[in-house]
Structure formats: structure tokens, C-alpha cells
Design an enzyme around this catalytic site. Structure first.
Site, PDB file in Angstrom:
ATOM      1  N   SER A  75       0.835  -1.189   0.000  1.00 28.61           N
ATOM      2  CA  SER A  75       0.000   0.000   0.000  1.00 28.61           C
ATOM      3  C   SER A  75       0.882   1.256   0.000  1.00 28.61           C
ATOM      4  O   SER A  75       1.664   1.451  -0.927  1.00 28.61           O
ATOM      5  CB  SER A  75      -0.956  -0.056   1.195  1.00 28.61           C
ATOM      6  OG  SER A  75      -1.963   0.904   1.085  1.00 28.61           O
TER       7      SER A  75
ATOM      8  N   HIS B 200      -2.474  -0.538  -4.610  1.00 31.64           N
ATOM      9  CA  HIS B 200      -3.905  -0.420  -4.886  1.00 31.64           C
ATOM     10  C   HIS B 200      -4.304   1.043  -4.728  1.00 31.64           C
ATOM     11  O   HIS B 200      -3.519   1.854  -4.254  1.00 31.64           O
ATOM     12  CB  HIS B 200      -4.720  -1.301  -3.937  1.00 31.64           C
ATOM     13  CG  HIS B 200      -4.498  -0.981  -2.486  1.00 31.64           C
ATOM     14  ND1 HIS B 200      -5.132  -1.636  -1.475  1.00 31.64           N
ATOM     15  CD2 HIS B 200      -3.712  -0.072  -1.856  1.00 31.64           C
ATOM     16  CE1 HIS B 200      -4.763  -1.164  -0.303  1.00 31.64           C
ATOM     17  NE2 HIS B 200      -3.894  -0.212  -0.509  1.00 31.64           N
TER      18      HIS B 200
END
Length: 190
Positions: A91, A114
Site C-alpha cells: 500500500s 492499490h
């Protein structure tokens, strides 16, 4: 000081800063406390000299603005910074990783990226609209960091292909991250 541990190792254990090896440990969820500690540690090493710095990164991700604070101080450092990804480079950690002059992953590390997580907080609908617009701009900025690194290795990589990858969690092995251009190499002991 604990018996059997010298002062340097105790300081490293408590602060994540090992001055003699010019190494900073950046492990855990990215939040105000971790980013503040990292920024202070980097400042200390930069103040001591312009020699190279090593960052050991292991994070599931966390707060985007605090992650970008870390990204900025690494990117703007006058010191050459090598980041070693150990375990999770996920992340916001995948974004921070891109700030390094050299980006190396340990053989069993994973890199995951993401779109940013949505805020489930309850706000007035006009405030939600403003935060939503900001989040869209910020998501694009974060995606651009990753996409730019991919383009360095794959100049014809289509943006829409990247956007599809970025829509949900894309989890890469160390080799896959190197192949895609999101890491420079894998740590080897030969």
C-alpha cells in the site's frame, strides 16, 4: 542499558536509527508517530554527513499524507538512499519504496499496491464531496509515482492496464516487482 547490548544497539532497538551504519528502520503501520520518528532519524544522518543512507522498510501501509511526508524527505535528501524492502512493502509502503535511489527487495518480500482506502467517517455531504475530490486527486498522484517507475523500464506500458492493476490489490513477488520496474533488484548472498 541492558546487559550484553551496547549503547549503539540499544539506541537502534529503541529508535530505529543505527548511526554508525547510517541505517534507519522503517517498520510498522505508517502514522504520525512513525513518520515523525523517521523524519527525525533522517535529519540526524543528513546533519552528520552526505554519505549514503540505508532504509529497511517493512510496512503494511497506512496514512497517505504521512507516507507522502516520508516519500518527500527521502526524495529530497542530498544523500544517496537505498531502500531494502523486507517482508511487506504494501500500500503506502509501495509508494515510499519508489523514493529510493536504489530499491532492493529481499527474496521473500512482497510488494502490493492499490487505490487508497476510502474514508468511512460520517461527514456533512458537502464536506464528503470535498474529501472525495481531494482523494481522487491524491489517488492519481500516488498512482503516477508507481506508473512513472514502470514506464522507466517499460516505456510502452499502457496507463489503462496499470489503472486496472491499481483498482484492486495487486500483489507481486520480489521478482515480479523487479520485472515490472517497481524494484531495481533482489538481495542475494553470493
Amino acid at each position: 542499558m541492558s546487559k550484553g547490548i551496547d549503547h549503539k544497539e540499544e539506541v537502534y532497538h529503541n529508535t530505529g536509527l543505527h548511526i554508525s551504519s547510517r541505517t534507519i528502520d522503517l517498520s510498522g503501520e505508517i502514522d504520525y508517530a512513525l513518520s515523525g520518528q523517521f523524519i527525525r532519524n533522517l535529519h540526524i544522518l543528513e546533519h552528520l554527513s552526505n554519505q549514503a543512507i540505508t532504509v529497511k522498510l517493512n510496512t503494511p501501509g497506512g496514512d497517505e499524507t504521512q507516507g507522502m511526508a516520508i516519500y518527500d524527505v527521502i526524495s529530497l535528501s542530498k544523500c544517496e538512499i537505498t531502500i531494502f524492502g523486507i517482508g511487506d512493502v504494501c500500500s503506502m509502503g509501495s509508494i515510499i519504496f519508489q523514493a529510493g535511489n536504489r530499491r532492493l527487495l529481499y527474496p521473500n518480500a512482497i510488494l502490493m499496491f492499490h487505490l487508497g482506502d476510502s474514508d468511512d467517517g460520517i461527514r456533512h455531504k458537502k464536506a464528503n464531496k470535498n474529501w472525495h475530490e481531494f482523494a481522487e486527486k491524491y489517488d492519481k498522484k500516488l498512482a503516477d509515482i508507481l506508473y512513472t517507475r514502470i514506464l522507466e523500464k517499460h516505456p510502452n506500458f499502457l496507463r489503462r492496464k496499470f489503472d486496472r492493476m491499481n483498482e484492486f490489490d495487486t500483489i507481486l513477488t520480489a521478482k515480479e516487482a523487479v520485472d515490472l520496474g517497481l524494484a531495481d533488484g533482489i538481495v542475494r548472498w553470493d
